[in-house]
Structure formats: structure tokens, C-alpha cells
Design a protein around this motif. Sequence first.
Motif, PDB file in Angstrom:
ATOM      1  N   ILE A  84      -7.762 -12.657  -5.503  1.00 40.70           N
ATOM      2  CA  ILE A  84      -7.135 -13.537  -4.234  1.00 40.70           C
ATOM      3  C   ILE A  84      -6.129 -14.529  -4.714  1.00 40.70           C
ATOM      4  O   ILE A  84      -5.378 -14.812  -3.832  1.00 40.70           O
ATOM      5  CB  ILE A  84      -8.088 -13.771  -3.399  1.00 40.70           C
ATOM      6  N   ARG A  85      -6.592 -15.156  -5.692  1.00 44.10           N
ATOM      7  CA  ARG A  85      -5.584 -16.261  -6.248  1.00 44.10           C
ATOM      8  C   ARG A  85      -6.004 -16.543  -7.791  1.00 44.10           C
ATOM      9  O   ARG A  85      -6.762 -16.116  -8.447  1.00 44.10           O
ATOM     10  CB  ARG A  85      -5.898 -17.436  -5.666  1.00 44.10           C
ATOM     11  N   THR A  86      -4.820 -17.222  -8.423  1.00 41.40           N
ATOM     12  CA  THR A  86      -4.934 -17.861  -9.799  1.00 41.40           C
ATOM     13  C   THR A  86      -4.538 -19.113  -9.741  1.00 41.40           C
ATOM     14  O   THR A  86      -3.903 -19.611  -8.816  1.00 41.40           O
ATOM     15  CB  THR A  86      -3.886 -16.865 -10.554  1.00 41.40           C
ATOM     16  N   ALA A  87      -4.843 -19.546 -10.799  1.00 39.15           N
ATOM     17  CA  ALA A  87      -4.347 -21.132 -11.051  1.00 39.15           C
ATOM     18  C   ALA A  87      -2.844 -21.336 -11.400  1.00 39.15           C
ATOM     19  O   ALA A  87      -2.378 -22.135 -11.078  1.00 39.15           O
ATOM     20  CB  ALA A  87      -4.942 -21.558 -12.339  1.00 39.15           C
ATOM     21  N   GLY A  88      -2.150 -20.299 -11.583  1.00 37.88           N
ATOM     22  CA  GLY A  88      -0.724 -20.349 -11.721  1.00 37.88           C
ATOM     23  C   GLY A  88      -0.141 -20.952 -12.962  1.00 37.88           C
ATOM     24  O   GLY A  88       0.965 -21.052 -13.204  1.00 37.88           O
ATOM     25  N   ALA A  89      -1.111 -21.494 -13.699  1.00 33.03           N
ATOM     26  CA  ALA A  89      -0.664 -22.044 -14.998  1.00 33.03           C
ATOM     27  C   ALA A  89      -2.227 -21.918 -16.131  1.00 33.03           C
ATOM     28  O   ALA A  89      -3.178 -21.586 -15.865  1.00 33.03           O
ATOM     29  CB  ALA A  89      -0.477 -23.559 -14.936  1.00 33.03           C
ATOM     30  N   MET A  90      -1.500 -21.829 -17.369  1.00 32.64           N
ATOM     31  CA  MET A  90      -2.604 -21.643 -18.373  1.00 32.64           C
ATOM     32  C   MET A  90      -3.289 -23.004 -18.523  1.00 32.64           C
ATOM     33  O   MET A  90      -2.747 -23.988 -18.678  1.00 32.64           O
ATOM     34  CB  MET A  90      -1.739 -21.091 -19.569  1.00 32.64           C
ATOM     35  N   ASP A  91      -4.510 -22.617 -19.036  1.00 38.70           N
ATOM     36  CA  ASP A  91      -5.414 -23.701 -19.490  1.00 38.70           C
ATOM     37  C   ASP A  91      -4.981 -24.015 -20.764  1.00 38.70           C
ATOM     38  O   ASP A  91      -5.054 -23.143 -21.757  1.00 38.70           O
ATOM     39  CB  ASP A  91      -6.874 -23.437 -19.301  1.00 38.70           C
ATOM     40  N   THR A  92      -4.525 -25.326 -21.408  1.00 40.12           N
ATOM     41  CA  THR A  92      -3.930 -25.561 -22.459  1.00 40.12           C
ATOM     42  C   THR A  92      -5.099 -25.601 -23.604  1.00 40.12           C
ATOM     43  O   THR A  92      -5.022 -25.476 -24.569  1.00 40.12           O
ATOM     44  CB  THR A  92      -3.324 -26.957 -22.365  1.00 40.12           C
ATOM     45  N   ALA A  93      -6.491 -25.947 -22.997  1.00 40.78           N
ATOM     46  CA  ALA A  93      -7.691 -25.861 -23.966  1.00 40.78           C
ATOM     47  C   ALA A  93      -7.893 -24.512 -24.585  1.00 40.78           C
ATOM     48  O   ALA A  93      -8.332 -24.294 -25.737  1.00 40.78           O
ATOM     49  CB  ALA A  93      -8.676 -26.642 -23.352  1.00 40.78           C
ATOM     50  N   SER A  94      -8.136 -23.469 -23.628  1.00 39.71           N
ATOM     51  CA  SER A  94      -8.306 -22.162 -23.872  1.00 39.71           C
ATOM     52  C   SER A  94      -7.322 -21.140 -23.891  1.00 39.71           C
ATOM     53  O   SER A  94      -7.512 -20.075 -24.499  1.00 39.71           O
ATOM     54  CB  SER A  94      -9.355 -21.868 -23.139  1.00 39.71           C
ATOM     55  N   ARG A  95      -6.129 -21.506 -23.487  1.00 42.72           N
ATOM     56  CA  ARG A  95      -5.189 -20.396 -23.363  1.00 42.72           C
ATOM     57  C   ARG A  95      -5.449 -19.456 -22.403  1.00 42.72           C
ATOM     58  O   ARG A  95      -5.331 -18.216 -22.946  1.00 42.72           O
ATOM     59  CB  ARG A  95      -4.769 -20.107 -24.794  1.00 42.72           C
ATOM     60  N   THR A  96      -6.105 -19.832 -21.524  1.00 42.25           N
ATOM     61  CA  THR A  96      -6.571 -18.598 -20.455  1.00 42.25           C
ATOM     62  C   THR A  96      -6.083 -18.903 -19.015  1.00 42.25           C
ATOM     63  O   THR A  96      -5.583 -20.172 -18.911  1.00 42.25           O
ATOM     64  CB  THR A  96      -8.162 -18.556 -20.477  1.00 42.25           C
ATOM     65  N   LEU A  97      -6.155 -17.875 -18.282  1.00 47.83           N
ATOM     66  CA  LEU A  97      -5.524 -18.239 -16.773  1.00 47.83           C
ATOM     67  C   LEU A  97      -6.850 -17.981 -15.999  1.00 47.83           C
ATOM     68  O   LEU A  97      -7.480 -17.102 -15.757  1.00 47.83           O
ATOM     69  CB  LEU A  97      -4.610 -17.144 -16.377  1.00 47.83           C
ATOM     70  N   LEU A  98      -7.425 -19.106 -15.262  1.00 46.02           N
ATOM     71  CA  LEU A  98      -8.325 -18.990 -14.320  1.00 46.02           C
ATOM     72  C   LEU A  98      -8.066 -18.303 -13.053  1.00 46.02           C
ATOM     73  O   LEU A  98      -6.972 -18.339 -12.480  1.00 46.02           O
ATOM     74  CB  LEU A  98      -8.612 -20.649 -14.081  1.00 46.02           C
ATOM     75  N   THR A  99      -8.927 -17.322 -12.656  1.00 47.69           N
ATOM     76  CA  THR A  99      -8.492 -16.113 -11.655  1.00 47.69           C
ATOM     77  C   THR A  99      -9.712 -16.242 -10.994  1.00 47.69           C
ATOM     78  O   THR A  99     -10.746 -16.210 -11.385  1.00 47.69           O
ATOM     79  CB  THR A  99      -8.084 -14.856 -12.325  1.00 47.69           C
ATOM     80  N   GLU A 100      -9.592 -16.100  -9.431  1.00 50.57           N
ATOM     81  CA  GLU A 100     -10.423 -15.916  -8.442  1.00 50.57           C
ATOM     82  C   GLU A 100     -10.387 -14.773  -7.922  1.00 50.57           C
ATOM     83  O   GLU A 100      -9.561 -14.055  -7.385  1.00 50.57           O
ATOM     84  CB  GLU A 100     -10.539 -17.109  -7.460  1.00 50.57           C
ATOM     85  N   LEU A 101     -11.680 -13.991  -7.885  1.00 49.82           N
ATOM     86  CA  LEU A 101     -11.872 -12.742  -7.152  1.00 49.82           C
ATOM     87  C   LEU A 101     -12.693 -12.897  -6.030  1.00 49.82           C
ATOM     88  O   LEU A 101     -13.686 -13.610  -6.043  1.00 49.82           O
ATOM     89  CB  LEU A 101     -12.171 -11.714  -7.958  1.00 49.82           C
ATOM     90  N   GLU A 102     -12.548 -11.973  -5.098  1.00 48.62           N
ATOM     91  CA  GLU A 102     -13.564 -11.917  -3.865  1.00 48.62           C
ATOM     92  C   GLU A 102     -14.111 -10.550  -3.853  1.00 48.62           C
ATOM     93  O   GLU A 102     -13.592  -9.554  -3.957  1.00 48.62           O
ATOM     94  CB  GLU A 102     -12.922 -12.295  -2.538  1.00 48.62           C
ATOM     95  N   ILE A 103     -15.526 -10.593  -3.608  1.00 51.70           N
ATOM     96  CA  ILE A 103     -16.256  -9.316  -3.501  1.00 51.70           C
ATOM     97  C   ILE A 103     -17.068  -9.249  -2.249  1.00 51.70           C
ATOM     98  O   ILE A 103     -17.427 -10.020  -1.482  1.00 51.70           O
ATOM     99  CB  ILE A 103     -17.376  -9.397  -4.537  1.00 51.70           C
ATOM    100  N   ASP A 104     -16.925  -8.098  -1.542  1.00 51.02           N
ATOM    101  CA  ASP A 104     -17.714  -7.901  -0.257  1.00 51.02           C
ATOM    102  C   ASP A 104     -19.225  -7.547  -0.462  1.00 51.02           C
ATOM    103  O   ASP A 104     -19.577  -6.788  -1.376  1.00 51.02           O
ATOM    104  CB  ASP A 104     -16.906  -6.806   0.487  1.00 51.02           C
TER     105      ASP A 104
END
Length: 416
Positions: free
Chosen positions: A285-305
Motif C-alpha cells: 500500500i505504500r513505501t518510504a520512497g527513499a532508501m535507508d542509508t544505514a541498511s540500504r533497504t526500502l521500508l515497505t508497508e503491506l496490508e493483509i485482510d
Amino acid sequence: MSEQTPSPTPSESSSSASTNSSAEELLPGQRKPRLSLYLVGVLVLLGVGVYAGMSPRVAQRKEVEEVTKQLALRTFATVNPAPGKPPEQVTLSAELKPIIETPVYARASGYVRKWYVDLGAKVKEGELLAELETPELDRELVEGRATLRQAEAALGLAESTAKRWEELAGTKSVSAQEVEEKRADAALKTAAMEAEKARVQRLEQLTDFSRITAPFAGTVTAREVDVGQLVSAGSSHELFRLARTDKLRAYIRVPQTQARGVRIGQCAEVIVPEILGETFIAKIIRTAGAMDTASRTLLTELEIDNEKGEILAGSYARVRLAQTQADALLTLPANTLLFRAEGIQVGVVDAQSKVQMRTLKIGRDFGPNVEILGGVEQGDRVVLNPPDSLASGTEVRLAAAEPAQDGSHEPKTAAR
């Protein structure tokens, strides 16, 4: 006795002479055509012999020239760019959290009179959770209401006094200064009354906070109060914790190598280890839109019914994303590359067996193979083990084809 031959007569002599002369004239005419035919046959035989003797030599000479020309060309093996292995599905760890979760604090100070819901209770929005006894707040409210009545009475007197002084000002019985003073006193009493009214409203709202209600429909996941317990407004002690679990959210951190393939609305599979054989579908449903400079990862949020409540909030789960790249990129063996000032190049053999140098865009390096982002197509014939002197326009010879030993790159031709 000898017999005498009768001598021919003149007529016979003349006829025989004419016969001999005609015979002598026919013999040469007959011999001349025969000699011509013999001569022509001899010449034909000589020509055939010469041709038969020279033809193999000419053919052999042409073959030697062709072989010499071919041997003068450099021989190379070629390989076709092949699609790499399809991207593997990315599996990441996640913690499943309620779509909404909040602690409930006391907004008014007092003692717990009664609580109505316990751990695990399903509540509706606005449902009463607990009640507080607030004796000090009740006394302040009574005092505030009395003070408000005093302010209202003082305002009424000030307004009537100001009105009378305005009437007297028309008869010149009082000065203008005194009239202005009465008006100012009425305005001051009005402000005091408004302040007391606001104070009473605040106390009434605080009194309403003695009834602790649910801010939304959900499940009570924690109860930290009991009857008679003293609670203070503004403290960090939570009374209840309420969570909405009909939908769950999961946060994952996608590595940088797969982050560009993450799209809003993309589906993913959620696997809870304790629920065997069940796979739940989640949606990004959404992402952080920027990489985390500490871990080089993209924070991503998912929704589950979770309408059926099969998944417990707070559970550990594995989230498996689908392929983050639409198609597998082409790859080439590392021994096809030439490192030059123009960049990384390869030699491509065209239909005329001439080399065309092309500059590549390189992706990931897999060791024996490299990922190609641009510069060649799947059907191109790329030179294997090219020399540093290889240049565009060079005519080459392709080596004999041999079967491929591995399935990743099938050689078009093999080196001799």
C-alpha cells in the motif's frame, strides 16, 4: 612359238587413255576429305588431353587460393547472448501488526470506580471501558459554576449602570469621562464572565473524561487498571490497549537490488509458520520512497485482510514478493569483453563475416557471466576470447560448430 598380242586399235587406245586419266583425277579428290577428318580428330584428341591434364591443376590452384585466403583470415568462436536465470522470489521477514493500535490513557485524575471490559473483549466505538471517581474535579466544577454566576451578575449590573450613565450624558448631568469609565467597566465584566464560562466548560469536559470510552471498534489487548487504583491525568501509565485486527499491516525492508521492482498495489504471499498449508495474500500500500542509508533497504508497508481472525496480531511471518523484474536480462561470458578507453566493448560478427565493435552497458557481475543492460541483442554472434587488436570491419572466419556443454550459453561456434 610365241604368241603375239594384238595391238589395240586407235579407238580402244583412246578410250583406255581417257579412262586412266579420269581414274587418276578421282583418287586425289577422295583422299583430301579423309585427311581433313583425320586432322580434326587428332586436334580434338589433343585438346581433350590438354583439358583433361590442365583442369585438375586449375581446380587445385583455385582451391589452394581459396584455402590460402581462408587461412589468412583469423578464426574465432562466437556465442549468442542468453537470458540469465529468472529473478528469484524475494522472501523477507516481517512482524504482523494491527491496522490500528493505540493505548488508552486517563485524561482526568481520580480513582477507578469500575471497569467494564477485560482482555480480549470485542468493543464498539464509543463503548464504555471504565469509570473514574473525580471528587476534586467535581468540587472545582461546582466552584467554577458559582464563580460564573457571580460574573454574570456583575456583568448585568455593569451593563445597566453604563446604560443609565449614557442617558444622563444626554442631559449633561455627568461628564463624558465618567460615561467612558462605566462602558469600560461593563466590557471588563463581560471578559471576566467569558473567562469563567470557558473555565466551567473545561471542567465539564474533564468530568466527561471520567468516563473512559473506546476510540474505535476493536479488541482489548491489554488491561492495566483495577478498581480503586489512582490514575493521574497526563501520566504515562496506560489503562487499556485497543487494537483493530480485521486488517493487519506488515513492514518489510526490501534490499536495494530489488527495490526498483516494488510497486504500489503489487501482491505478495504471507506465510505464518504456525499455520501449515495456508498462504495469505497481502498488497503493498505504500513505501518510504527513499532508501535507508544505514541498511540500504526500502521500508515497505503491506496490508493483509484478516476478517476471519485467522492470524494473530504480532505474529512473525515470511513475506514472499513476486519477481521484481519483468524479464530476465541478457548475459554474456566474461571472456567476450574488451576493456578499452571507449568503455567495455565486444566484437559482433555480422552477416558478411565482418566484426562490428559495440559498447556495452554492464549490470551485475556473476563471475563467469556478466549481466548486459544494453548494446547487444539475443541473436547477435559475439566473439569469444577476442584479441586486443580486434577492430571494426575486420573480416573473420567462424570456427566449426560444436555442441554446448552448459545450458546458460550455447556457443554458436567453437574455436579450433
